[in-house]
Design an enzyme around this catalytic site. Structure first.
Site, short mmCIF file in Angstrom:
data_model
loop_
_atom_site.label_atom_id
_atom_site.label_comp_id
_atom_site.label_asym_id
_atom_site.label_seq_id
_atom_site.Cartn_x
_atom_site.Cartn_y
_atom_site.Cartn_z
N GLY A 189 9.74 -4.52 5.29
CA GLY A 189 8.60 -3.99 6.03
C GLY A 189 7.36 -4.01 5.17
O GLY A 189 6.24 -4.21 5.65
N GLU A 317 -4.61 1.29 7.27
CA GLU A 317 -5.11 0.75 5.99
C GLU A 317 -5.20 -0.77 6.14
O GLU A 317 -4.68 -1.52 5.31
CB GLU A 317 -4.16 1.14 4.86
N CYS A 413 0.05 4.88 -5.40
CA CYS A 413 0.14 3.42 -5.47
C CYS A 413 -0.96 2.81 -6.32
O CYS A 413 -0.71 1.91 -7.11
CB CYS A 413 0.17 2.81 -4.08
#
Lengths: 648, 648
Positions: A189, A317, A413
């Protein structure tokens, strides 16, 4: 392995970056971000949300009791960290850091299951549930990051414990996925494992890993959609059901060769396209390369900010649609710009065409380093081109647009992604193809390489991007023939290349000046890239920038900040014939060239504060001196307004 | 009852609107919307979400089995419908409609509980839960709408069944709420009952109802916050916990007299302020009136669109902050503009100052009727000032901005609100204070009233807003002294008032020309309001309109539509010296004055489609003829782009 048809990056260990611009970023990454991140991974940062990353590995390894903590993809944080550690160790040996890393690796490896499986979320929560939500639960994403980290650490140290562990995990994955009967016809994904697998293939020369990467790419978006079937089978809630992009959020709504515009989550998209380029390169797959080129153009010609940022919308995003580039409600995640650099690097290795390096440079000097404060302690996820503090506070559409960088995030991240990029920066500067050395970026330092069957050393000295001159000194034992291909940046209309003081002969191909000659020891190449201030317009289809301009000099995008120019930046006009003065200010923002210019400011002196609308009023423009700073340095002083695109 | 200090609206039954502009809207409301809405309330509209409204009443009345359906505030739909029915019956007797209404009233009244309670959601779901979520469950809001409907129907028909039923409910409510021991110190989460209670007080002269209205207003936002305590007591989820406005979403974060800026849900805010004005008027409460004036200015000077629309943000359907008036991500709910008209009407009754009527006119001719298609069959909730179809489709921030009006909504607040406003339009046109008749709006028709102790009839003839002239013919038996106060609209710089062809003597006070004289039968007043095309600017603090202008003529705001001007409307500039031509086009959009003007269009002929940014390029502006249509008529042809604020 890389075939001779492609140019390959130089070994990181052969490059010593000693650059007036980048050195400080690299040191911050090594000395600040890596140690800070290690504390974060161990939940030792006061006031920050715990990461749970190392704790999860310990629980999964049976070394402690507890429940899984943090996001489902928390394992990837270790992967990114060990990758940055690996790169840093390549150019700066550090026994203490290696010891910490080895101990961490022991913990991570201890969590591996007998069959090779290694994902703490499912080990802790029940292995029977693994591979039941490839779409959203980031299992293959975490595997990809672990693999990238393992490879970097192995190359840096020669230690193969982590590599062998992750390789075993990958071997297991290769037995789970595929289109054969009894295999799962799935794919990640969130992409990244594709890139990682090609790195493993390049390292091991084992075609199995290339084939697995190719499978993940070829299978993606094939009908019937795996994610749809999986979602129905396991009753997984589909968050994007009512969205515009649906499965294209994951770039999985169509086979990749049928995807013609960059869509969905921008980081995932850029990682997929990078993996596609890797596989296209290694398999010489022209249809896949064609898809990469189409998607590249979709980004850079239609969906990229002038800073190299991508992702117009906070919702998902994600990319939105062609020419939709809002400056204020923007997402422009730091990681997405990094992903674009990954993609650019790979396209450049396949085809040494300067536009790829131009975009790489644009993102590196603007939309990526804007993500980190100058002291390396705070980070932006979102890199807006227009900020009004009151809007960030009171307008729901801009609440994701922060006025100040944040310390750390639960979902961390961006900071580790910046770290792994910066610590490996040298691998983006040069590539080599047979006896041609390509110089893509102008970064001071020394490079050792073999050219024309000789050990050659290049010493690059420059104050780029502030200064127009780049000097390259050559050290070699015997005179020999080879080619140095120098990128002429797209922003540069006037340049001069000389060797030992005399204008050099070169051929210009795809934006590179090829200096093919017999080189001697102590030869000195000097390049002068003229860097006038440029007034940039966006394509007339870009609604948000209509009637506006952005200021650049060399690769640097400039902005106006409230700290220098006061409030109400939307009222500023540059005017039709601005004059510009550039000045290097050593003590400002770590040392930057600032620009001052003439400009104008819409006054309200003919306005009654109590009238919101007024008919037949003539605008009163007052002269105003404007001070421009490099975009990447914004929000390092008193928080306030910021603006890149200014009315003409 | 209204005191002599205030001007009061005329009796709807005494006004026969026969206006070239409004008549069609009134007929649509009566002939289309009311019958359609009745079908909707009974779930008989094919393809539309069921309303469940009448079904809920039947279930609550024990007339059928079933569960509650639709939104928690579904009862209010009946209230709005019966209110519109009442107003329509006042100027157009309709036996068949009255019969339908009486049968509906029988059902509604049958649902009343012995103690007077009447809310189908709690009757069906458990009376023990009533009054446990005043904040979000709209009980008092529904009661308010039922009361407004009951009053209108009673005045129209003299039938008191519904009025008595709802009055019993209100009497019960008066025993539940208050600051005394054993009473609930609560107030509505969605205001409207305040206005309704003052109407009931005006009808009955029973001070209890005024006191209850005053209590709801005075208690609102008092510390400790009732909504906070209630939420904790009943564990109600607080949707706005992390929002900027928190309890100000409900205008309940502060006592109303301490609220200085319009905040939160725009419809609720406007309804509250209207109720405050009602109570201030009836109780002669100067501090409350002061609060109303402050909040009025907060709206009209800082937060109102040029169309009279309010509510900048879809998030919370709310106000945001001063000068934040985005044209594209706007909310601008039709109901909120209607609420602003309610507020303006009440302020005008207290103080005949033309700015109140100016705003009323602005909203009526622009931001409200834009909510309904010209055939009365489709509706907008959201009334944007800039539309790009692709953005509405692909940009999450604009998904609420529809390109075409919709048939009906499950939450059907706007269509019935438009209906009750239009059917009572005449009550907004005039007020009377002793022997002065105020003319606030210029709407053709006949008015019967008593002035100077005489029955006077005024015949207003005009093609306003297309035509500059308004004639008023007087019919009276004996010559007599009285005053006609004529509003001079803020948009009008040049006007001429004559009586029987001779310039009239008048005094100008607060924007009204007071014609005080002895009037004779067949006197004829003629007013000419010059209506040049005006080029409007927004205050320089309005970021979204910087460098842009909007075109108006008379009270009408104009826009550009793709149907007339092609795509890429953001590229249009009006230029510095546009020429305008106005033309009445009888067959276009129901008959409107359109404007054509010179203009310019940013060409892309010097752009390579494959470059997104370009340095040092000179914009090429091409001449382009522009055609402007009244804003309220947009989206009645082929769907496409629309723009109000155009670059200068």
């Amino acid at each position: 392995m890389y075939t001779k048809n492609f140019s390959k990056p130089l070994d990181l260990r052969a490059i010593n970056i000693n650059d007036s611009f980048w050195k400080k970023f690299l040191l911050i990454a090594r000395e600040h971000v890596i140690p800070y991140q290690w504390e974060a991974l161990n939940d030792r940062i006061e006031g920050a949300e715990p990461s749970y990353c190392m704790r999860n590995f310990k629980i999964a390894a049976g070394m402690m009791e507890g429940e899984f903590g943090g996001c489902v993809f928390q394992d990837s944080d270790f992967g990114k960290w060990i990758e940055a550690v690996g790169y840093a160790l390549m150019w700066h040996p550090d026994v203490a850091l290696q010891k910490i890393a080895d101990e961490a690796i022991d913990i991570v490896c201890a969590a591996q299951q007998p069959d090779g499986y290694l994902n703490t979320y499912y080990i802790i929560n029940g292995l029977e549930k693994r591979w039941t939500n490839l779409r959203d639960n980031h299992e293959l994403y975490c595997a990809g990051h672990l693999l990238e980290g393992a490879i970097a650490y192995y190359i840096a140290t020669g230690k193969d414990k982590l590599l062998n562990t992750i390789k075993k995990y990958i071997d297991y994955i290769a037995e789970v996925f595929g289109t054969d009967t009894n295999l799962l016809p799935g794919y990640p994904g969130h992409e990244i494992i594709e890139m990682a697998l090609v790195k493993l293939y390049n390292l091991t020369d084992d075609i199995k890993y290339l084939n697995l990467a190719k499978y993940f790419i070829d299978q993606r978006g094939q009908s019937p959609l795996y994610f749809e079937a999986e979602g129905e089978l396991y009753n997984n809630n589909f968050h994007w059901k009512d969205s515009y992009f649906k499965y294209q959020y994951y770039q999985a709504g169509l086979p990749v060769r049928e995807q013609t515009s960059a869509e969905g989550h921008a980081v995932r998209a850029a990682y997929l396209y990078s993996g596609m380029a890797d596989v296209a390169r290694e398999t010489n797959d022209q249809s896949l390369l064609q898809a990469c080129e189409t998607l590249w153009l979709s980004i850079v010609n239609k969906q990229m900010y002038i800073t190299g940022a991508i992702g117009s919308s906070a919702y998902g995003e994600a990319f939105t649609y062609d020419y939709d580039l809002p400056n204020d409600t923007i997402y422009a995640e730091t990681c997405a710009a990094i992903g674009l650099v990954f993609f650019a690097k790979r396209m450049l290795e396949i085809s040494p065409i300067s536009q790829y390096a131009d975009v790489m440079e644009k993102a590196l000097y603007n939309g990526i380093i804007s993500g980190m404060s100058l002291d390396g302690e705070k980070f932006f996820y979102v890199n807006p081109l227009e900020v009004v503090p009151e809007a960030s506070e009171k307008d729901h559409l801009r609440r994701h647009v922060k006025v100040e960088r944040q310390k750390w995030f639960g979902c961390a991240c961006c900071p580790p992604n910046v770290a792994r990029l910066l610590t490996s920066l040298a691998s983006y500067c040069y590539t080599q193809k047979e006896d041609t050395l390509f110089m893509h970026l102008y970064v001071g330092g020394n490079i050792q390489l073999n050219l024309g069957d000789q050990d050659v050393c290049l010493g690059v000295r420059t104050h780029y991007p502030w200064d127009e001159e780049v000097s390259i000194g050559l050290t070699l034992k015997e005179e020999t023939n080879f080619t140095i291909a120098i990128r002429i940046p797209a922003w540069c209309n006037q340049y001069m290349i000389s060797v030992n003081g005399c204008p050099a002969a070169y051929t210009l191909t795809n934006g590179y000046a090829y200096l093919e000659r017999k080189w001697h020891d102590k030869d000195e190449i000097t390049i002068v890239f003229e860097m006038p201030v440029r007034i940039n317009s966006a394509h007339p289809n870009v609604r948000e920038n209509i009637g506006k301009v952005a200021i650049t000099r060399g690769p640097i995008v400039y902005c106006l900040e409230e700290a220098d120019n006061g409030k109400g930046l939307h009222r500023v006009c540059l005017g039709s014939a601005p004059d510009f003065t550039c000045q290097f200010e050593e003590d400002l923002l770590g040392g930057v060239v600032t620009i001052t210019s003439s400009g104008q400011y819409l006054s309200d002196e003919n306005w009654d504060a109590s009238s919101l609308y007024h008919a037949d009023i003539t605008p009163i423009m007052q002269n105003k001196k404007l001070k421009w700073i490099p975009y990447y340095t914004w929000a390092n002083r008193t928080p306030g307004e910021m603006l890149v695109w200014v009315r003409r």
